[in-house]
Design an enzyme around this catalytic site. Structure first.
Site, short mmCIF file in Angstrom:
data_model
loop_
_atom_site.label_atom_id
_atom_site.label_comp_id
_atom_site.label_asym_id
_atom_site.label_seq_id
_atom_site.Cartn_x
_atom_site.Cartn_y
_atom_site.Cartn_z
N GLY A 20 0.82 -1.20 0.00
CA GLY A 20 0.00 0.00 0.00
C GLY A 20 0.86 1.25 0.00
O GLY A 20 2.00 1.25 0.45
N ASP A 21 0.29 2.32 -0.53
CA ASP A 21 0.96 3.62 -0.50
C ASP A 21 -0.10 4.70 -0.57
O ASP A 21 -1.17 4.50 -1.17
CB ASP A 21 1.93 3.76 -1.67
CG ASP A 21 2.83 4.98 -1.50
OD1 ASP A 21 3.76 4.90 -0.66
OD2 ASP A 21 2.59 6.00 -2.16
#
Length: 220
Positions: free
Chosen positions: A77-78
């Site tokens: 995730g980012d």
């Protein structure tokens, strides 16, 4: 079958735990700045959407490729915050965080959260032994976006007090909604978990693409 989280984010971990999933935390060693620079050299400037998806994928694939004996899904995730077309990641420095808060007070911006899910379940290749999970490369991704409106009456004292806690220095956009920054957020349009850094409905959708129901990962 387990979920492996390619992130050290306490907020993402807490979200998953609250949703009934205790992931195995396997941080990636991706150089985010280098990954973005390489992509932009190859294809030009990245939009916030493309940037968070690129980094989420890089993290998930990095963990899946170097970690043996996985049996489940690797999630990368980012997140990034966009205001007036400019993209803001983690401020790191108090003076940078303060500048951002002065600019976003009373304004509305967009929080983009990228997700990439690598299917690392053990599988039997034709005529051979089970494949090592590090060889798994099947993946799918999505970006969730929510708008965030900050209260217009936040005082300079409140901003300084919040920054002094250190909390906003290591989060995208220099704010949280699930901790000390929550009282300064007036409205969220979209999935609130997106703003925390991991959209739970998006994760459910990615799992469904892989033929898995989210309750199959419940282990708490």
């Amino acid at each position: 079958m387990r979920l492996y989280l390619a992130s050290t984010s306490p907020a993402r971990l807490a979200l998953l735990r609250a949703a009934g999933i205790e992931p195995v935390v396997l941080p990636s060693s991706v150089d985010e700045d280098a990954a973005v620079a390489a992509a932009e050299r190859a294809g030009g400037p990245l939009s916030p959407h493309d940037m968070v998806l690129l980094l989420a994928r890089a993290k998930a694939e990095a963990v899946a490729s170097v970690t043996p004996d996985l049996d489940g899904f690797v999630l990368g995730g980012d997140s990034a915050f966009e205001l007036d077309g400019a993209v803001f990641g983690k401020p790191h420095l108090p003076e940078v965080a303060r500048e951002r808060w002065l600019a976003q007070r009373g304004r509305t911006g967009l929080l983009h959260s990228g997700h990439w899910l690598v299917d690392a379940r053990s599988r039997q290749p034709e005529g051979g032994a089970p494949a090592r999970s590090g060889q798994a490369s099947r993946g799918t991704g999505a970006v969730a976006t929510a708008s965030v409106t900050f209260a217009a009456d936040i005082t300079d004292h409140e901003i300084d007090a919040y920054i002094a806690t250190g909390e906003p220095l290591e989060v995208a956009g220099a704010f949280t909604i699930d901790s000390l920054g929550g009282p300064f957020i007036e409205r969220i349009d979209g999935d609130p978990s997106t703003v925390v850094g991991l959209s739970l409905p998006t994760l459910r959708g990615l799992l469904r693409r892989a033929g898995v129901a989210l309750p199959d990962l419940w282990n708490r």
